[in-house]
Scaffold this active site. Structure first.
Site, mmCIF file in Angstrom:
data_model
loop_
_atom_site.group_PDB
_atom_site.id
_atom_site.type_symbol
_atom_site.label_atom_id
_atom_site.label_comp_id
_atom_site.label_asym_id
_atom_site.label_seq_id
_atom_site.Cartn_x
_atom_site.Cartn_y
_atom_site.Cartn_z
ATOM 1 N N GLU A 1 0.823 -1.694 0.253
ATOM 2 C CA GLU A 1 0.037 0.027 -0.107
ATOM 3 C C GLU A 1 1.295 1.621 -0.411
ATOM 4 O O GLU A 1 0.619 2.261 -0.642
ATOM 5 C CB GLU A 1 -0.916 -0.219 1.116
ATOM 6 C CG GLU A 1 -2.464 0.511 0.586
ATOM 7 C CD GLU A 1 -3.597 1.032 1.948
ATOM 8 O OE1 GLU A 1 -2.669 0.596 3.144
ATOM 9 O OE2 GLU A 1 -4.293 1.992 1.992
ATOM 10 N N ASP A 2 2.099 1.360 0.861
ATOM 11 C CA ASP A 2 2.942 2.362 0.802
ATOM 12 C C ASP A 2 3.407 2.619 0.190
ATOM 13 O O ASP A 2 4.051 3.595 -0.020
ATOM 14 C CB ASP A 2 2.779 2.639 2.787
ATOM 15 C CG ASP A 2 1.907 2.523 3.573
ATOM 16 O OD1 ASP A 2 0.845 2.816 3.048
ATOM 17 O OD2 ASP A 2 1.689 2.582 4.136
#
Ligand code: MN
Length: 750
Positions: A98-99
């Site tokens: 996600e990051d």
């Protein structure tokens, strides 16, 4: 294909960490070796490196490097939940997809598809939680469904949330509230359902500290003060038992069960009792080490009851009939020679692991893998059952009922054939009937409990045998909604109520149409809606419902319509023009948040009429008093409504309209009076009310708004509503009232 390689396509085995990171890795590996049976150290080392490289140069709100977070989550997964090394690897990488630029394909290539599936699951859950605003229930369902695929996904998510909550103090206050309420409403009940007692309790305490800091501090302080006396009592109680158990060759651990702050608070609220009365209920747990068996639990039970007198009604055998989440234990309450009640729980180490770690312990004992586990099967079954009847209009109701069912304890009852049924505590024969079949619920006319006729709304007790007597047509009563606790019964009764309302509204519409025809009036549906609104109805449907029910006179509507069709239209148009165009939500938000911020002391809006030009008022639901921890909500009109941060309504608003929440705090001097309520319980003696009012008016110069008194069999119970300046003032009142002759307890009344 060199050109498609990302920057993460490096040989992790060859990568060398700097000494500080190498030390972090060694520490993690030690934790894993200490807590898990099998540890693939090489795989964990590679995951650690990728975690470190991909999150490099990013910091957390605390100022620490970001990779501390996944490493902490991995440690929780290993040492507190005891899952497995694959989950440790997935935890280390849970935020990468996600990051950072790491892709699921990268992970699958380097760590295999189990790890990539786990990370995919964790990422998806995080995603649906982020887009929560509108559809909490749906999110919840998805979370449950993904769980059904691989339970480890949810366990990792719990660990993630736990670490975030443990480090929440670094976030701004609004964010803290948002996270805490979400955790309280979704994660904690779910952890409970999984039987993750330790995690659930810690999450609740961490949330409670944010949501209601004053009550938290109060109980924490009381616990500290009482610690020594408690330990002395436990020693005295256990001394003779300990000797006897030693003599008979038992190996065991004994704990004075630690009480969690939030659970004490909940009991105080539920039972409306002061701290001391809740706290004085002692509970002691005896855990028999391997290879002791359940038969040994019964032997210990007999030793304890030889020494102390048991209260037969309080005996529970959760060993022969475990709870739905797998909980097993013997519970008994005994009375000491000095007349004190003590609850004793007896269980084996295996049972204790399951009680504290739930599903995760099943995993550890190799029961959780595959579909062979009975407990997991039951769990998945239960989820499916709830998901079977999703109604799109019932999102919030669903969450509410659902949580109700999650939190309550269960009771076991029997059908006439002796079949065991599990129902939430508080269930009635109506719940039972709907649980068997919705048709039986709809046609129920009476019940037999243990062979005797009983009202349908009587609460069932553990072990009751229940028989439902049905008629041959539908007998469903809308009032039953207050007598049921299960989701199944509630949703069917609500559906029925809606049907009824629709029928009544149809009847009302018919009455109106006849009246209109008779009076020769015609009006379009659109105009009729306007008339309905003028008459303070939300819709024509509501108007027709009241007419059908007979609570609104159709002639009144007729008059209003006549007025409207002759001149009402013109008036309304003028009115419309006078109003300024309503601001969009963004405008309101910007204007008021800016105004709020500009007068604020760095981050908080200070409540004080002179300092700020933002209009504010106090919420009636929770009646904040200066000194209470408070939050502000920007209403549609732009006013800021001040709630106590432990108010249920603000929690709901934080979830649905989080962007309208502002942090507020009290100014030093507020020259105003606030309403506060206190409850006084004591002996019902002559002159009691007089003494109480005297204390208020004479020694404290406090004005009372109202007093509500109830007395019953020698006990006095009064609720006083008083005008106070701040929380100190209220505390002074409570302290003084406690000293009145015959008063047993006094506390702030919510
Ligand atoms: Mn995370």
């Amino acid at each position: 294909m060199a050109d498609t390689k990302t920057k993460y396509n490096i040989d992790l085995d060859d990568y060398t960490l700097d000494p500080p990171q190498q030390e972090d890795l060694d520490q993690l590996l030690k934790v894993c070796r200490d807590s898990l049976e099998e540890v693939d150290e090489q795989m964990i080392a590679r995951a650690f490196k990728l975690c470190y490289i991909s999150h490099k140069d990013v910091d957390r709100a605390s100022g620490e490097p970001f990779y501390y977070h996944p490493v902490s989550v991995a440690k929780i997964v290993a040492s507190e939940i005891n899952i497995d090394d694959v989950s440790v690897v997935a935890s280390l990488l849970h935020d990468t997809v996600e990051d950072t630029g790491v892709t699921l394909e990268d992970i699958e290539e380097k760590f295999g598809d189990t790890v990539s599936h786990l990370i995919d699951g964790v990422t998806k859950i995080t995603g649906v939680f982020k887009s929560r605003n509108t559809k909490q229930a749906e999110t919840f369902m998805k979370m449950l469904l993904s769980m059904a695929e691989d339970i480890r996904v949810v366990l990792i998510k719990f660990a993630d949330r736990l670490h975030n909550m443990r480090t929440i103090q670094h976030l701004p206050r609004e964010k803290q509230m948002e996270k805490a309420t979400e955790t309280m409403e979704l994660y904690a009940p779910l952890a409970h359902r999984f039987g993750l007692f330790n995690i659930k309790s810690e999450l609740e305490d961490l949330c409670f500290k944010v949501i209601d800091p004053n009550s938290y501090k109060f109980i924490a302080r009381k616990l500290r003060e009482k610690k020594e006396a408690r330990e002395a009592f436990i020693e005295e109680f256990m001394d003779p038992i300990q000797d006897e158990l030693d003599e008979q060759g038992f190996t065991f651990e004994m704990k004075g069960r630690p009480k969690h702050i939030y659970s004490i608070f909940r009991k105080m609220q539920r039972q409306q009792k002061p701290f001391e009365e809740i706290y004085d209920l002692f509970a002691i747990r005896i855990i028999l080490e391997e290879p002791h068996t359940k038969e040994d639990c019964w032997r210990v039970y007999s030793i304890i009851t030889d020494w102390y007198t048991p209260i037969p009604k309080r005996f529970r055998d959760f060993i022969s009939v475990p709870k739905a989440n797998g909980y097993q234990s013997l519970h008994t309450t005994v009375i000491t020679k000095k007349g004190r009640k003590v609850e004793v729980q007896i269980r084996t180490r295996h049972m204790d692991d399951i009680a504290e770690k739930g599903v995760a312990a099943h995993w550890k004992y190799k029961e959780g893998k595959g579909s062979g586990s009975e407990t997991l099967d039951k769990f998945v079954h239960w989820v499916r059952d709830i998901l079977d009847n999703p109604r799109p209009d019932a999102a919030t109701e669903f969450v509410k009922d659902f949580q109700l069912n999650l939190y309550q304890d269960e009771i076991y009852v029997f059908t006439p054939d002796g079949e065991l049924r599990t129902l939430p505590q508080g269930a009635t024969p109506i719940d039972f009937a709907f649980d068997i079949h919705s048709e039986i619920g709809e046609r129920a006319i009476a019940a037999k409990i243990n062979g005797k006729m009983a009202p349908l709304r009587q609460k069932l007790d553990i072990g009751d045998q229940v028989e439902i007597i049905t008629g041959n047509k539908i007998n469903l009563n809308p009032d039953w909604i207050n007598d049921v606790v299960t989701h199944k019964a509630k949703s069917r009764i609500r559906q029925f109520i809606k049907q009824k309302e629709r029928q009544t509204a149809d009847e009302g519409r018919e009455i109106w149409e006849k009246r209109a025809k008779r009076g020769n009036v015609e009006i379009s549906d659109q105009d009729l809606t306007k008339v309905a609104q003028k008459l303070n109805f939300d819709s024509t449907q509501d108007l027709f419902y009241d007419i059908g029910k007979g609570t609104f006179d159709v002639n009144k509507l007729f008059k209003a319509v006549k007025q409207y069709t002759s001149k009402g239209r013109i008036e309304e148009d003028q009115e419309e023009e006078e109003k300024t165009a309503p601001a969009t939500e963004e405008e309101i938000q910007e204007t008021y948040i800016n105004a709020a911020r500009s007068v604020s002391d760095e981050k908080a809006l200070i409540i004080n009429g002179e300092l700020t030009n933002v209009k504010y008022n106090y919420a009636n639901c929770c009646n904040p008093i200066p000194g209470d921890d408070v939050m502000g909500f920007i209403s549609r009109t732009g006013d800021v409504k001040i709630h106590r941060s432990n108010c249920k309504n603000i929690h709901h608003l934080i979830q649905t309209d989080g962007e309208r929440i502002v942090d507020v705090s009290w100014a030093k001097n507020i020259d105003s009076q606030f309403l506060g309520a206190v409850k006084v319980i004591g002996e019902d003696r002559v002159g009691m009310i007089n003494d109480i009012t005297d204390v208020l008016s004479k020694s404290l110069e406090t004005n009372m708004k109202s007093i509500n008194v109830n007395s019953d069999s020698g006990m006095f119970e009064g609720i006083l509503t008083v005008y106070v300046e701040d929380i100190d003032h209220l505390d002074r009142i409570i302290a003084k009232l406690q000293k009145v002759d015959g008063v047993k307890s006094v506390y702030r009344y919510e």
